[in-house]
Design a protein around this motif. Structure first.
Motif, PDB file in Angstrom:
ATOM      1  N   GLY A 130       0.796  -1.228   0.000  1.00 41.68           N
ATOM      2  CA  GLY A 130       0.000   0.000   0.000  1.00 41.68           C
ATOM      3  C   GLY A 130       0.825   1.273   0.000  1.00 41.68           C
ATOM      4  O   GLY A 130       0.365   2.319   0.460  1.00 41.68           O
ATOM      5  N   GLY A 131       2.064   1.184  -0.491  1.00 39.66           N
ATOM      6  CA  GLY A 131       2.924   2.366  -0.543  1.00 39.66           C
ATOM      7  C   GLY A 131       3.565   2.724   0.782  1.00 39.66           C
ATOM      8  O   GLY A 131       4.066   3.826   0.953  1.00 39.66           O
ATOM      9  N   ARG A 132       3.577   1.769   1.740  1.00 39.30           N
ATOM     10  CA  ARG A 132       4.128   2.024   3.076  1.00 39.30           C
ATOM     11  C   ARG A 132       4.916   0.802   3.561  1.00 39.30           C
ATOM     12  O   ARG A 132       4.346  -0.268   3.742  1.00 39.30           O
ATOM     13  N   LEU A 133       6.211   0.970   3.771  1.00 39.90           N
ATOM     14  CA  LEU A 133       7.052  -0.108   4.283  1.00 39.90           C
ATOM     15  C   LEU A 133       7.623   0.284   5.643  1.00 39.90           C
ATOM     16  O   LEU A 133       8.366   1.268   5.754  1.00 39.90           O
ATOM     17  N   MET A 134       7.278  -0.477   6.666  1.00 38.70           N
ATOM     18  CA  MET A 134       7.743  -0.207   8.028  1.00 38.70           C
ATOM     19  C   MET A 134       9.165  -0.738   8.206  1.00 38.70           C
ATOM     20  O   MET A 134       9.475  -1.857   7.801  1.00 38.70           O
ATOM     21  N   ILE A 135      10.021   0.062   8.850  1.00 41.58           N
ATOM     22  CA  ILE A 135      11.391  -0.323   9.206  1.00 41.58           C
ATOM     23  C   ILE A 135      11.456  -0.402  10.722  1.00 41.58           C
ATOM     24  O   ILE A 135      10.970   0.489  11.418  1.00 41.58           O
ATOM     25  N   GLY A 136      12.095  -1.457  11.248  1.00 41.36           N
ATOM     26  CA  GLY A 136      12.253  -1.538  12.692  1.00 41.36           C
ATOM     27  C   GLY A 136      12.956  -2.782  13.155  1.00 41.36           C
ATOM     28  O   GLY A 136      13.370  -3.631  12.358  1.00 41.36           O
ATOM     29  N   ARG A 137      13.089  -2.887  14.468  1.00 42.42           N
ATOM     30  CA  ARG A 137      13.830  -3.965  15.117  1.00 42.42           C
ATOM     31  C   ARG A 137      13.010  -5.235  15.288  1.00 42.42           C
ATOM     32  O   ARG A 137      13.559  -6.334  15.343  1.00 42.42           O
ATOM     33  N   LYS A 138      11.695  -5.140  15.381  1.00 40.96           N
ATOM     34  CA  LYS A 138      10.830  -6.298  15.667  1.00 40.96           C
ATOM     35  C   LYS A 138      10.387  -6.934  14.353  1.00 40.96           C
ATOM     36  O   LYS A 138       9.471  -6.465  13.690  1.00 40.96           O
ATOM     37  N   SER A 139      11.045  -8.026  13.983  1.00 43.79           N
ATOM     38  CA  SER A 139      10.875  -8.613  12.646  1.00 43.79           C
ATOM     39  C   SER A 139       9.440  -8.997  12.314  1.00 43.79           C
ATOM     40  O   SER A 139       9.045  -8.916  11.154  1.00 43.79           O
ATOM     41  N   ASP A 140       8.638  -9.369  13.298  1.00 49.22           N
ATOM     42  CA  ASP A 140       7.257  -9.771  12.995  1.00 49.22           C
ATOM     43  C   ASP A 140       6.305  -8.578  12.870  1.00 49.22           C
ATOM     44  O   ASP A 140       5.136  -8.753  12.542  1.00 49.22           O
ATOM     45  N   LEU A 141       6.804  -7.350  13.089  1.00 43.81           N
ATOM     46  CA  LEU A 141       5.965  -6.157  12.990  1.00 43.81           C
ATOM     47  C   LEU A 141       6.345  -5.249  11.813  1.00 43.81           C
ATOM     48  O   LEU A 141       5.691  -4.243  11.586  1.00 43.81           O
ATOM     49  N   VAL A 142       7.426  -5.588  11.096  1.00 44.33           N
ATOM     50  CA  VAL A 142       7.951  -4.679  10.074  1.00 44.33           C
ATOM     51  C   VAL A 142       8.167  -5.382   8.742  1.00 44.33           C
ATOM     52  O   VAL A 142       8.249  -6.613   8.676  1.00 44.33           O
ATOM     53  N   HIS A 143       8.289  -4.591   7.696  1.00 42.33           N
ATOM     54  CA  HIS A 143       8.629  -5.107   6.372  1.00 42.33           C
ATOM     55  C   HIS A 143      10.144  -5.207   6.193  1.00 42.33           C
ATOM     56  O   HIS A 143      10.646  -6.107   5.548  1.00 42.33           O
ATOM     57  N   LEU A 144      10.868  -4.234   6.767  1.00 43.42           N
ATOM     58  CA  LEU A 144      12.322  -4.155   6.644  1.00 43.42           C
ATOM     59  C   LEU A 144      12.936  -4.229   8.043  1.00 43.42           C
ATOM     60  O   LEU A 144      12.821  -3.287   8.830  1.00 43.42           O
ATOM     61  N   HIS A 145      13.577  -5.351   8.332  1.00 45.09           N
ATOM     62  CA  HIS A 145      14.105  -5.646   9.667  1.00 45.09           C
ATOM     63  C   HIS A 145      15.488  -5.028   9.843  1.00 45.09           C
ATOM     64  O   HIS A 145      16.399  -5.280   9.059  1.00 45.09           O
ATOM     65  N   LEU A 146      15.654  -4.209  10.884  1.00 42.29           N
ATOM     66  CA  LEU A 146      16.919  -3.562  11.214  1.00 42.29           C
ATOM     67  C   LEU A 146      17.243  -3.897  12.662  1.00 42.29           C
ATOM     68  O   LEU A 146      16.763  -3.245  13.590  1.00 42.29           O
ATOM     69  N   ASP A 147      18.017  -4.938  12.860  1.00 46.44           N
ATOM     70  CA  ASP A 147      18.283  -5.493  14.182  1.00 46.44           C
ATOM     71  C   ASP A 147      19.434  -4.764  14.876  1.00 46.44           C
ATOM     72  O   ASP A 147      20.594  -5.167  14.788  1.00 46.44           O
ATOM     73  N   HIS A 148      19.094  -3.666  15.545  1.00 48.09           N
ATOM     74  CA  HIS A 148      20.080  -2.933  16.346  1.00 48.09           C
ATOM     75  C   HIS A 148      19.361  -2.369  17.562  1.00 48.09           C
ATOM     76  O   HIS A 148      18.227  -1.899  17.455  1.00 48.09           O
ATOM     77  N   ASN A 149      20.031  -2.390  18.710  1.00 49.76           N
ATOM     78  CA  ASN A 149      19.359  -2.002  19.960  1.00 49.76           C
ATOM     79  C   ASN A 149      18.988  -0.522  20.048  1.00 49.76           C
ATOM     80  O   ASN A 149      18.207  -0.134  20.904  1.00 49.76           O
ATOM     81  N   THR A 150      19.498   0.333  19.157  1.00 46.77           N
ATOM     82  CA  THR A 150      19.118   1.744  19.164  1.00 46.77           C
ATOM     83  C   THR A 150      17.979   2.034  18.183  1.00 46.77           C
ATOM     84  O   THR A 150      17.566   3.196  18.039  1.00 46.77           O
ATOM     85  N   VAL A 151      17.492   0.999  17.523  1.00 44.08           N
ATOM     86  CA  VAL A 151      16.373   1.120  16.586  1.00 44.08           C
ATOM     87  C   VAL A 151      15.116   0.630  17.291  1.00 44.08           C
ATOM     88  O   VAL A 151      15.118  -0.415  17.938  1.00 44.08           O
ATOM     89  N   SER A 152      14.044   1.384  17.174  1.00 40.58           N
ATOM     90  CA  SER A 152      12.773   1.007  17.797  1.00 40.58           C
ATOM     91  C   SER A 152      12.138  -0.182  17.091  1.00 40.58           C
ATOM     92  O   SER A 152      12.467  -0.488  15.946  1.00 40.58           O
ATOM     93  N   ARG A 153      11.204  -0.816  17.786  1.00 41.86           N
ATOM     94  CA  ARG A 153      10.501  -1.965  17.198  1.00 41.86           C
ATOM     95  C   ARG A 153       9.841  -1.589  15.881  1.00 41.86           C
ATOM     96  O   ARG A 153       9.876  -2.343  14.919  1.00 41.86           O
ATOM     97  N   GLN A 154       9.220  -0.439  15.826  1.00 39.74           N
ATOM     98  CA  GLN A 154       8.641   0.127  14.603  1.00 39.74           C
ATOM     99  C   GLN A 154       9.168   1.554  14.508  1.00 39.74           C
ATOM    100  O   GLN A 154       8.561   2.484  15.023  1.00 39.74           O
ATOM    101  N   HIS A 155      10.299   1.713  13.879  1.00 41.19           N
ATOM    102  CA  HIS A 155      11.049   2.965  13.952  1.00 41.19           C
ATOM    103  C   HIS A 155      10.575   4.027  12.949  1.00 41.19           C
ATOM    104  O   HIS A 155      10.384   5.188  13.315  1.00 41.19           O
ATOM    105  N   ALA A 156      10.423   3.637  11.686  1.00 41.31           N
ATOM    106  CA  ALA A 156      10.063   4.605  10.643  1.00 41.31           C
ATOM    107  C   ALA A 156       9.369   3.878   9.493  1.00 41.31           C
ATOM    108  O   ALA A 156       9.434   2.654   9.387  1.00 41.31           O
ATOM    109  N   ILE A 157       8.725   4.682   8.648  1.00 48.43           N
ATOM    110  CA  ILE A 157       8.026   4.130   7.488  1.00 48.43           C
ATOM    111  C   ILE A 157       8.530   4.819   6.227  1.00 48.43           C
ATOM    112  O   ILE A 157       8.639   6.057   6.183  1.00 48.43           O
ATOM    113  N   ILE A 158       8.843   4.022   5.219  1.00 45.75           N
ATOM    114  CA  ILE A 158       9.102   4.562   3.891  1.00 45.75           C
ATOM    115  C   ILE A 158       7.744   4.639   3.213  1.00 45.75           C
ATOM    116  O   ILE A 158       7.026   3.634   3.146  1.00 45.75           O
ATOM    117  N   ILE A 159       7.391   5.828   2.741  1.00 49.73           N
ATOM    118  CA  ILE A 159       6.068   6.003   2.140  1.00 49.73           C
ATOM    119  C   ILE A 159       6.179   6.612   0.741  1.00 49.73           C
ATOM    120  O   ILE A 159       7.119   7.344   0.451  1.00 49.73           O
TER     121      ILE A 159
END
Length: 109
Positions: A25-54
């Motif tokens: 739908g034109g929105r890709l979530m980036i974050g640390r929690k792999s089951d909640l995001v489209h693009l997984h960024l596994d680092h402790n300073t990144v939030s579970r759902q940090h940002a969205i590419i829209i």
């Protein structure tokens, strides 16, 4: 594609296609929690759902929209503030999510 690293030397590459972006739908979530995001960024300073590419409807450009205001989110040295809803991503833009610094490369296909 977003490629880069964290200060501890860990490398990251977040790839996505035009088809994946449209399918989400034109929105890709980036974050640390792999089951909640489209693009997984596994680092402790990144939030579970940090940002969205829209990609707003009717536009060709991509934008980054923060979801987690407590962790750093920047595009080309500009930090998000309450009055900034999203920042435009350009080919070569530097994106900072927490302590992870990434370069944005336009998507193809």
């Amino acid at each position: 594609t977003l490629e880069g690293s964290s200060p501890d030397g860990k490398s990251y590459r977040l790839r996505f296609t035009e088809k994946e972006l449209k399918g989400a739908g034109g929105r890709l979530m980036i974050g640390r929690k792999s089951d909640l995001v489209h693009l997984h960024l596994d680092h402790n300073t990144v939030s579970r759902q940090h940002a969205i590419i829209i990609r707003p409807e009717g536009r060709t450009s991509l934008y980054l929209e923060p979801r987690a205001r407590e962790n750093v989110t920047m595009v080309d040295g500009v930090a998000f503030k309450p009055e900034i809803a999203a920042l435009k991503l350009k080919n070569g833009s530097e994106v900072r999510l927490g302590e992870v610094t990434l370069k944005f490369h336009e998507i193809h296909g």
